[in-house]
Design a protein around this motif. Structure first.
Motif, PDB file in Angstrom:
ATOM      1  N   SER A 134       0.936  -0.744  -0.193  1.00 10.81           N
ATOM      2  CA  SER A 134      -0.154  -0.035   0.047  1.00 10.81           C
ATOM      3  C   SER A 134       0.553   1.238  -0.156  1.00 10.81           C
ATOM      4  N   TYR A 135       1.983   1.396   0.534  1.00  9.93           N
ATOM      5  CA  TYR A 135       2.629   2.853   1.115  1.00  9.93           C
ATOM      6  C   TYR A 135       3.373   2.580  -0.605  1.00  9.93           C
ATOM      7  N   ASP A 136       4.009   1.633  -0.902  1.00 13.74           N
ATOM      8  CA  ASP A 136       4.646   1.662  -2.349  1.00 13.74           C
ATOM      9  C   ASP A 136       3.352   1.768  -3.571  1.00 13.74           C
ATOM     10  N   ALA A 137       2.638   1.072  -3.139  1.00 16.22           N
ATOM     11  CA  ALA A 137       1.889   2.435  -4.625  1.00 16.22           C
ATOM     12  C   ALA A 137       1.812   3.223  -5.115  1.00 16.22           C
ATOM     13  N   VAL A 138       1.938   4.148  -3.286  1.00 13.08           N
ATOM     14  CA  VAL A 138       1.486   5.947  -3.373  1.00 13.08           C
ATOM     15  C   VAL A 138       2.250   6.107  -3.615  1.00 13.08           C
ATOM     16  N   LEU A 139       3.534   5.620  -3.226  1.00 12.84           N
ATOM     17  CA  LEU A 139       5.100   6.466  -3.573  1.00 12.84           C
ATOM     18  C   LEU A 139       4.806   6.906  -5.190  1.00 12.84           C
ATOM     19  N   SER A 140       4.832   4.857  -5.294  1.00 16.06           N
ATOM     20  CA  SER A 140       5.385   4.559  -7.135  1.00 16.06           C
ATOM     21  C   SER A 140       4.603   5.301  -7.967  1.00 16.06           C
ATOM     22  N   GLY A 146       5.876  12.127 -12.019  1.00 17.63           N
ATOM     23  CA  GLY A 146       6.645  13.192 -11.664  1.00 17.63           C
ATOM     24  C   GLY A 146       7.572  13.854 -10.285  1.00 17.63           C
ATOM     25  N   GLU A 147       6.717  13.882  -9.547  1.00 17.97           N
ATOM     26  CA  GLU A 147       6.578  14.041  -7.997  1.00 17.97           C
ATOM     27  C   GLU A 147       7.906  13.967  -7.675  1.00 17.97           C
ATOM     28  N   PRO A 159      19.673   2.418   0.891  1.00 12.93           N
ATOM     29  CA  PRO A 159      20.065   1.118   1.158  1.00 12.93           C
ATOM     30  C   PRO A 159      19.914  -0.231   0.156  1.00 12.93           C
ATOM     31  N   GLN A 160      21.092  -0.273  -0.206  1.00 10.20           N
ATOM     32  CA  GLN A 160      21.019  -2.239  -1.116  1.00 10.20           C
ATOM     33  C   GLN A 160      20.115  -2.574  -0.473  1.00 10.20           C
ATOM     34  N   LEU A 161      18.812  -3.411  -0.570  1.00 15.57           N
ATOM     35  CA  LEU A 161      17.932  -4.564   0.052  1.00 15.57           C
ATOM     36  C   LEU A 161      17.255  -5.290  -0.286  1.00 15.57           C
ATOM     37  N   GLY A 162      17.927  -5.388  -1.899  1.00  9.00           N
ATOM     38  CA  GLY A 162      16.874  -5.859  -3.385  1.00  9.00           C
ATOM     39  C   GLY A 162      15.445  -5.104  -4.008  1.00  9.00           C
ATOM     40  N   GLU A 163      14.912  -4.391  -3.956  1.00  9.07           N
ATOM     41  CA  GLU A 163      14.187  -3.585  -4.274  1.00  9.07           C
ATOM     42  C   GLU A 163      14.650  -2.226  -5.261  1.00  9.07           C
ATOM     43  N   GLU A 164      14.173  -1.927  -6.548  1.00 12.13           N
ATOM     44  CA  GLU A 164      14.089  -1.731  -7.670  1.00 12.13           C
ATOM     45  C   GLU A 164      14.591   0.102  -7.092  1.00 12.13           C
ATOM     46  N   ARG A 165      14.139   0.590  -6.436  1.00  8.44           N
ATOM     47  CA  ARG A 165      13.414   2.180  -5.998  1.00  8.44           C
ATOM     48  C   ARG A 165      13.960   2.161  -5.256  1.00  8.44           C
ATOM     49  N   LYS A 166      14.894   3.834  -4.480  1.00  7.45           N
ATOM     50  CA  LYS A 166      15.229   4.350  -3.408  1.00  7.45           C
ATOM     51  C   LYS A 166      14.214   4.218  -2.777  1.00  7.45           C
ATOM     52  N   HIS A 167      12.604   4.873  -2.458  1.00  7.84           N
ATOM     53  CA  HIS A 167      11.691   4.626  -1.938  1.00  7.84           C
ATOM     54  C   HIS A 167      11.161   3.556  -1.721  1.00  7.84           C
ATOM     55  N   ARG A 168      11.514   2.158  -2.587  1.00  8.88           N
ATOM     56  CA  ARG A 168      11.148   0.379  -1.732  1.00  8.88           C
ATOM     57  C   ARG A 168      11.887   0.223  -1.035  1.00  8.88           C
ATOM     58  N   ASN A 169      13.357   0.928  -1.139  1.00  9.80           N
ATOM     59  CA  ASN A 169      14.281   0.599  -0.007  1.00  9.80           C
ATOM     60  C   ASN A 169      14.461   1.124   1.025  1.00  9.80           C
ATOM     61  N   HIS A 170      13.892   1.938   1.015  1.00  9.06           N
ATOM     62  CA  HIS A 170      13.716   3.055   2.119  1.00  9.06           C
ATOM     63  C   HIS A 170      12.708   1.928   3.133  1.00  9.06           C
ATOM     64  N   LEU A 171      11.813   1.705   2.416  1.00  7.67           N
ATOM     65  CA  LEU A 171      10.808   1.319   3.075  1.00  7.67           C
ATOM     66  C   LEU A 171      10.791  -0.163   3.574  1.00  7.67           C
ATOM     67  N   ARG A 172      12.704  -0.761   3.145  1.00  5.55           N
ATOM     68  CA  ARG A 172      12.614  -2.287   3.305  1.00  5.55           C
ATOM     69  C   ARG A 172      13.303  -1.976   4.844  1.00  5.55           C
ATOM     70  N   LEU A 173      14.145  -1.003   4.493  1.00  7.28           N
ATOM     71  CA  LEU A 173      15.278  -0.346   5.736  1.00  7.28           C
ATOM     72  C   LEU A 173      14.443  -0.035   7.127  1.00  7.28           C
ATOM     73  N   LEU A 174      13.179   0.717   6.528  1.00  7.65           N
ATOM     74  CA  LEU A 174      12.454   0.600   7.985  1.00  7.65           C
ATOM     75  C   LEU A 174      11.057  -0.428   8.649  1.00  7.65           C
ATOM     76  N   GLU A 175      11.256  -1.018   8.190  1.00  5.72           N
ATOM     77  CA  GLU A 175      10.695  -2.452   8.047  1.00  5.72           C
ATOM     78  C   GLU A 175      11.913  -3.601   8.952  1.00  5.72           C
ATOM     79  N   MET A 176      12.778  -3.765   8.234  1.00 11.83           N
ATOM     80  CA  MET A 176      14.209  -3.771   9.272  1.00 11.83           C
ATOM     81  C   MET A 176      14.173  -3.298  10.255  1.00 11.83           C
TER      82      MET A 176
END
Length: 340
Positions: A134-140, A146-147, A159-176
């Motif tokens: 849900s969070y990724d859908a909003v940000l993506s 272009g925002e 962070p390099q946590l396996g996702e393609e986009r910067k914001h996705r990796n940050h969501l994964r970091l926060l989960e971690m």
């Protein structure tokens, strides 16, 4: 209005009042930028006070301060910090785990509009109902339009946590961080430095970001630390310190920042400057650290002959009038807010 610039001879001669300082076991000889540090602080705070009181322009006689954008003397008074304190930390559940989650989610992007996107689409921002998709859908979706999701205030490495986009990796970091028990470990830390070490241990959170994030978390009611406990000099502050003291201060930047905080009244008085602080609150370590960043920028125009570390010679951001009223609501534990 508080004039800041004087002729160069006056600026240089005024340094003679503090020709040698003993800091961190060393003798430091201030440059002309040292006095500009204090003059800048007084003038910038006078601008803030004038705006808060609703006075019309001009707010200063200083052409550099009038032309370029500089942050407030007190970090907590800046617009983004005001949004964080009033609309993120103290709005919503005050359970510590939720406060931690909201604070770090906001700070990863450090942009009020990104927080607004998430709130508008998802409602209350909560860890106990968090869903990555849900969070990724909003940000993506916003990214695809272009925002800009991230503030340009400082670099937030992905962070390099396996996702393609910067914001996705940050969501994964926060989960971690949440799953690893970071909220409880930060709160249980016996000292501010220990809490900083907890944050520093996570991927892509270097010394500068770990300290900044800790300062933000420390605005919360649950956090027990003083802003005078601990400081980590960032790259901009090191540049400003080099301009104030030359290479003699290399390696003792934290001691220099503490000296500035401890001796502020002496130097405001020495230079005949009026500085009432933030409703009486003195400059704290984080504020003196930030002021070095701002004076580094200021000195690029006021003292172009004095070199820093980065070699930058221009101030990039011009001042742009913001029609929105400024707010002044601070962590209630500081005792600065009006009593109703």
């Amino acid at each position: 209005m508080v004039p800041l610039l004087q002729d160069r001879r006056a600026r240089v001669s005024s340094v003679s009042g503090a020709s040698v300082l003993r800091v961190g076991g060393r003798e430091l000889r201030p440059t002309a930028v040292f006095d500009s540090y204090w003059r800048f602080a007084a003038a910038r705070q006078a601008v803030y006070t004038a705006r808060l009181e609703g006075r019309g322009q001009p707010w200063t006689d200083d052409p550099i301060l009038s032309r370029y954008r500089f942050t407030n003397c007190f970090r907590a008074a800046d617009r983004v910090s005001q949004v964080l304190i009033a609309d993120v930390i103290y709005r919503g559940s005050q359970q510590w785990e939720e406060v931690f989650f909201r604070t770090l989610l906001f700070k990863v992007f450090n942009k009020a509009s990104t927080w607004g996107l998430l709130e508008d689409a998802l409602g209350a921002i909560r860890w106990d109902s968090y869903d990555y998709r849900s969070y990724d859908a909003v940000l993506s979706s916003a990214f695809a339009r272009g925002e800009r999701l991230y503030s340009a205030a400082y670099i937030v490495p992905p962070p390099q946590l396996g996702e393609e986009r910067k914001h996705r990796n940050h969501l994964r970091l926060l989960e971690m961080m949440m799953v690893a028990g970071a909220p409880g470990r930060v709160l249980a830390a016996p000292t501010m430095r220990d809490a900083y070490e907890v944050l520093l241990a996570f991927p892509a959170i270097g010394p500068f970001l770990a300290y900044q994030y800790l300062i933000d978390l420390n605005y919360a009611a649950q956090m027990p630390f003083s802003e005078m406990d601990f400081v980590v000099p960032g790259p901009g502050a090191k540049d400003g310190i080099r301009k104030c003291f030359g290479r003699s201060a290399d390696g003792i930047e934290a001691d220099v920042i503490r000296y500035m905080a401890d001796s502020q009244e002496e130097h405001f008085s020495r230079l005949g400057l009026s500085f009432g602080g933030l409703k009486g609150r003195r400059l704290q370590l984080i504020d003196c650290q930030n002021l070095f960043c701002e004076v580094d920028k200021y000195a690029r125009v006021a003292h172009p002959e004095i070199a820093g570390i980065s070699g930058r010679s221009r101030i990039k951001q011009a001042y742009r009038k913001d029609a929105a009223p400024i707010t002044a609501w601070f962590p209630p534990k500081w005792g600065l807010n009006p009593v109703h």
